[in-house]
Motif scaffolding. Structure first.
Motif: not given
Ligand code: APR
Length: 251
Positions: A189-196, A215-222, A228-235, A238-241
């Motif tokens: 599992v790979f998380f991309s958090i708070g990066t453009s 499995t790739v997860v993005e955590v970002n308000p934007a 478009a390339q990740v399985q999960f987007v947690l919109r 980070a301080g809440e998600v």
């Protein structure tokens, strides 16, 4: 789940995957420190630095041309960072690391907040703003001796000292980027958090993880080019998600 300001939905498929996972890699960017009141790169700079573009300050050329301006900018950022504290997002990553057998935290941030929060296996791709080295001979220095008002100089060669961070156009520390690439390729599992997800080579790390079947997860308000390339987007922030994720999966 409502923890703070927003309702955070954690997909069951993701929480199930995390409960049995062995190898997790997390890539963070400036967004994970936004809730520690450290401005991200691509937000407008605040105060007297509003008129400057970081990409025109964080370069060897800018330092050669106007070392005092570059030092003033870094001293301003060092003061900002010294006053900052790790936020619940940083702390949630410390808790996540405790539950994962092989956890690697790769950060583009130079603020040192992951280590201050208690994260252990941290790869700092772009260096650490609190460290200093000689612009000419590269020697790391503990303190920046020198008379107030003068630019600090290397005791060995007399060259100008500079912050020990990676500037645009410079190579990343080989051990950090090679370690990050290897970990990304082997991640489950790979998380991309708070990066453009714009700046290379860090922006390629999630792609290596995808190639490796993670499995790739993005955590970002934007949205980002990665969304478009990740399985999960947690919109969300980070301080809440992240605290919500840790609570759902491991508490
Ligand atoms: N939580 C999560 N993400 C956030 C938050 C938050 N609270 N606030 C903002 N973000 C997101 C933004 O939506 C953006 O996608 O954080 C990201 C910040 O992007 P950048 O400012 O481009 O920072 P980063 O991706 O770390 O930049 C990479 O570029 O300027 C160079 O070397 C510098 O390390 C930096 C690199």
């Amino acid at each position: 789940m409502i923890l703070g300001m927003i309702k955070v939905e954690i997909p069951e498929q993701l929480s199930d995957a995390l409960r049995n996972v062995r190898r997790v890699v997390v890539l963070t960017g400036a967004g994970v420190s936004a809730e520690s009141n450290i401005p991200t790169f691509r937000e407008a700079q605040t105060g007297l630095w509003e008129k400057y573009d970081p990409t025109e300050l964080a370069t060897p050329q800018a330092f050669n041309c106007n070392p005092r301006l570059v030092w003033d900018w870094y001293r301003w950022r060092r003061e900002l960072i010294s006053a900052a504290k790790p936020n619940p997002g940083h702390l949630a990553l410390v808790e996540m690391e405790a539950h994962i057998p092989e956890f690697t935290l790769v950060t583009q941030n130079v603020d040192g907040l992951h280590r201050r929060a208690g994260s252990k296996n941290v790869l700092e791709l772009h260096g650490n703003i609190m460290l200093t080295k000689c612009f000419d001979c590269g020697r790391g220095v503990e303190i920046e001796a020198g008379n107030p008002g003068e630019l600090p100089r290397c005791r060995d060669c007399g060259g100008l000292l500079r912050p020990d961070v990676v500037w645009f156009g410079e190579n990343l520390p080989a051990a950090a980027i090679e370690g990050a690439m290897q970990a990304a390729r082997q991640a489950e599992v790979f998380f991309s958090i708070g990066t453009s997800a714009l700046v290379q080579p860090a922006a390629s790390l999630p792609l290596y993880a995808i190639q490796g079947g993670a499995t790739v997860v993005e955590v970002n308000p934007a949205e980002t080019p990665l969304s478009a390339q990740v399985q999960f987007v947690l919109r969300g922030p980070a301080g809440e998600v992240l605290p919500a994720l840790v609570k759902v999966v491991w508490e």
